[in-house]
Design an enzyme around this catalytic site. Sequence first.
Site, mmCIF file in Angstrom:
data_model
loop_
_atom_site.group_PDB
_atom_site.id
_atom_site.type_symbol
_atom_site.label_atom_id
_atom_site.label_comp_id
_atom_site.label_asym_id
_atom_site.label_seq_id
_atom_site.Cartn_x
_atom_site.Cartn_y
_atom_site.Cartn_z
ATOM 1 N N CYS A 81 0.822 -1.215 0.000
ATOM 2 C CA CYS A 81 0.000 0.000 0.000
ATOM 3 C C CYS A 81 0.857 1.266 0.000
ATOM 4 O O CYS A 81 0.357 2.355 -0.285
ATOM 5 C CB CYS A 81 -0.942 0.002 1.201
ATOM 6 S SG CYS A 81 -1.855 -1.548 1.329
ATOM 7 N N PRO B 120 -10.033 -30.436 1.698
ATOM 8 C CA PRO B 120 -10.002 -30.241 3.158
ATOM 9 C C PRO B 120 -8.612 -30.001 3.746
ATOM 10 O O PRO B 120 -8.490 -29.749 4.939
ATOM 11 C CB PRO B 120 -10.598 -31.549 3.702
ATOM 12 C CG PRO B 120 -10.461 -32.542 2.603
ATOM 13 C CD PRO B 120 -10.477 -31.785 1.321
HETATM 14 P P1 FAD Z 1 -0.241 -10.098 -2.082
HETATM 15 O O1 FAD Z 1 0.002 -9.175 -0.952
HETATM 16 O O2 FAD Z 1 -0.220 -9.549 -3.466
HETATM 17 O O3 FAD Z 1 0.777 -11.283 -1.975
HETATM 18 C C1 FAD Z 1 0.782 -12.336 -2.872
HETATM 19 C C2 FAD Z 1 2.202 -12.824 -3.049
HETATM 20 O O4 FAD Z 1 2.148 -14.142 -3.560
HETATM 21 C C3 FAD Z 1 2.985 -12.016 -4.065
HETATM 22 O O5 FAD Z 1 4.134 -11.469 -3.470
HETATM 23 C C4 FAD Z 1 3.328 -12.999 -5.166
HETATM 24 O O6 FAD Z 1 4.636 -12.818 -5.663
HETATM 25 C C5 FAD Z 1 3.240 -14.321 -4.427
HETATM 26 N N1 FAD Z 1 2.919 -15.459 -5.298
HETATM 27 C C6 FAD Z 1 1.903 -15.573 -6.188
HETATM 28 N N2 FAD Z 1 1.910 -16.784 -6.770
HETATM 29 C C7 FAD Z 1 2.958 -17.450 -6.250
HETATM 30 C C8 FAD Z 1 3.490 -18.744 -6.475
HETATM 31 N N3 FAD Z 1 2.921 -19.592 -7.341
HETATM 32 N N4 FAD Z 1 4.575 -19.110 -5.775
HETATM 33 C C9 FAD Z 1 5.170 -18.264 -4.882
HETATM 34 N N5 FAD Z 1 4.708 -17.019 -4.650
HETATM 35 C C10 FAD Z 1 3.606 -16.619 -5.308
HETATM 36 N N6 FAD Z 1 -5.218 -2.281 0.040
HETATM 37 C C11 FAD Z 1 -5.712 -1.530 1.029
HETATM 38 O O7 FAD Z 1 -6.529 -2.035 1.815
HETATM 39 N N7 FAD Z 1 -5.341 -0.222 1.176
HETATM 40 C C12 FAD Z 1 -4.436 0.367 0.350
HETATM 41 O O8 FAD Z 1 -4.099 1.549 0.528
HETATM 42 C C13 FAD Z 1 -3.902 -0.401 -0.705
HETATM 43 N N8 FAD Z 1 -3.019 0.140 -1.569
HETATM 44 C C14 FAD Z 1 -2.487 -0.638 -2.551
HETATM 45 C C15 FAD Z 1 -1.561 -0.071 -3.424
HETATM 46 C C16 FAD Z 1 -1.015 -0.836 -4.429
HETATM 47 C C17 FAD Z 1 -0.027 -0.216 -5.374
HETATM 48 C C18 FAD Z 1 -1.394 -2.199 -4.571
HETATM 49 C C19 FAD Z 1 -0.805 -3.037 -5.671
HETATM 50 C C20 FAD Z 1 -2.306 -2.767 -3.715
HETATM 51 C C21 FAD Z 1 -2.871 -1.991 -2.693
HETATM 52 N N9 FAD Z 1 -3.798 -2.530 -1.819
HETATM 53 C C22 FAD Z 1 -4.321 -1.758 -0.827
HETATM 54 C C23 FAD Z 1 -4.255 -3.932 -1.941
HETATM 55 C C24 FAD Z 1 -3.492 -4.839 -1.000
HETATM 56 O O9 FAD Z 1 -2.120 -4.639 -1.169
HETATM 57 C C25 FAD Z 1 -3.853 -6.273 -1.305
HETATM 58 O O10 FAD Z 1 -5.228 -6.429 -1.095
HETATM 59 C C26 FAD Z 1 -3.117 -7.259 -0.416
HETATM 60 O O11 FAD Z 1 -1.734 -7.139 -0.576
HETATM 61 C C27 FAD Z 1 -3.542 -8.687 -0.772
HETATM 62 O O12 FAD Z 1 -2.821 -9.610 -0.039
HETATM 63 P P2 FAD Z 1 -2.528 -11.053 -0.634
HETATM 64 O O13 FAD Z 1 -1.732 -11.770 0.400
HETATM 65 O O14 FAD Z 1 -3.771 -11.669 -1.111
HETATM 66 O O15 FAD Z 1 -1.651 -10.810 -1.929
#
Ligand code: FAD
Length: 543
Positions: free
Chosen positions: A43, A274
């Site tokens: 973020c 599961p």
């Molecule tokens: P992520 O945090 O994206 O993590 C997923 C990780 O999994 C990644 O690092 C990826 O490399 C890894 N991955 C994927 N597939 C594989 C694989 N097969 N093997 C190994 N690793 C893998 N949300 C807010 O609430 N407020 C904000 O101000 C906000 N600002 C944002 C600004 C930006 C620029 C962005 C891009 C997003 C923002 N968000 C914000 C959204 C928030 O960052 C996401 O909702 C949150 O990070 C999601 O978490 P996650 O764990 O699902 O995915």
Amino acid sequence: MKRIVVVGGVAGGATCAARLRRLDEEAEITILERGPHVSYATCGLPYFVGSVIPRESDLLVATPKLFQERFAIDVRTGHEAMAIRRIEQQVVVRSLADDKTYHLPYDALVLAPGASPVRPPLPGIDLEGVFTLRTVEDARRIIERVGKVGARKAVVVGAGFIGLELVENLVGLGLEVSVVEKAPQVLPPVDPEVAGVMATVLRNNNVALYLMEGLVAIEEGLVVRTTSGRELAADLVVLSLGVRPETRLAREAGLELGPHGGILVNEEMLTSDPRIWAVGDAVEVTHVVTEQTGLLALAGPAQREARVAADSICGRPSRFRGVQGTAILQLFGTTVAMTGASERSLGMAGMLGYSVVHLHPGDHAGYYPGATPIDLKLLFRPYDGKILGAQAVGRKGVDKRIDVLAMALQMGATVFDLEQSELAYAPQYGSARDPVNLAGMIAANVVRGDLSLGSWEDVISGPGLVVDVRSPEEFERGHIPSAINLPLPQLRRRLGELPRDRQLLVCCQVGQRAYYAARLLSQRGFQASILSGGYRTWQDLTA
Ligand code: FAD
């Protein structure tokens, strides 16, 4: 001993792994992260681009070393999960540094792969100088481009939350920024009149806004062509067109996906297998107000889901309650925030029996210097007052009002609860009758039948008569085209001028005088409704 593998090491994955350790000291926990970092502040990326966050290291919340030392968690960065062998309970992993593949067994697997930026297959989309923003490396590439070519002009395609955060930061770097957005408004999750205020903020800060224009192509030399035939020259283009859940692993492993393409999970974040849980941007979630399923890319829900998944893996009875879409954005000193359903999402869910009040109170007591207005919108059920959603925009105090309303909504509160809420008050912070109380009072008046709400559509096409009760000077400065002016102090003695067989739509500047007038009129036998939010809301609606 339980072997737990977590795929993805940022918001959802890192949180889940850390909680797992707190609940189970014996488990063998491995995080697989294909990127070079874990647990970084996604973020913060737009603000790193704009140098508001000066150092890359400020974004790195934790390191693999910290995870190892503090939690005895094995973090493998640069390791990508390639496939899941569900029968053997193994993840096929590729080490990106040496391109070696190995198998990692699991008793429990957590998928937290996030979502990737949409990159439509349009001509020129892969040209040098065209970027998306998801990772620290993406941010670094944008920063490098700005420096390398001495960029002066940028085009941001997509006016969602992240796109607009980038706009602000690029303007801060001294760039001339244009925004291309296919929808008729910026910030599609909020309703048009609230988005309209933010559009004005952008224009006032010299951002060129092209609404209802989609991206068609990017031509050599970086010229962005839009559906209207417009050509915008740029030194860099950032695509901010939303995200798609990363579901390849889940799909290929035969896990069930939901109707919106995210991984299907139950309230424990358990997938159709599961032994496999999933959290974060990759999963489908249920909205607590509309009860519709969908995708929601926000850090807060990802964190909470991760905690629930860890509890579930460790046999604790934890349930994810669903999402309410609470979100906030600051642009050039103005904040917009929302929680719960918008008019659009209620409409899409077929929940048309809702009421809306608009109000424009000060963020703190008017007698204390520096008060600024908040445009606040509250949606509620007219028959029992249950809160359905809220949106607000203003320079100060927006975050706290939306957070109070978000909490109220989560607790299933009604407008009567808002009316009775006891909130912190000293003149610097609020009013004895806080904007949240005020919203509750107005809405409660509606539910009790003391106040009838006229609809803004009726102003344009209905048979009613708009009666503006402001002073003649205020009326002169601007009014609704069909309105007549009958100032509140003269109303009692000029009642004879008003028709008794027509609906009177009473309007003032922000709604307060209209309420007094409507109470007077209805007690005198007139059919009077107020236009809530008054002329100020009309200006927002027609901006
Ligand atoms: P992520 O945090 O994206 O993590 C997923 C990780 O999994 C990644 O690092 C990826 O490399 C890894 N991955 C994927 N597939 C594989 C694989 N097969 N093997 C190994 N690793 C893998 N949300 C807010 O609430 N407020 C904000 O101000 C906000 N600002 C944002 C600004 C930006 C620029 C962005 C891009 C997003 C923002 N968000 C914000 C959204 C928030 O960052 C996401 O909702 C949150 O990070 C999601 O978490 P996650 O764990 O699902 O995915």
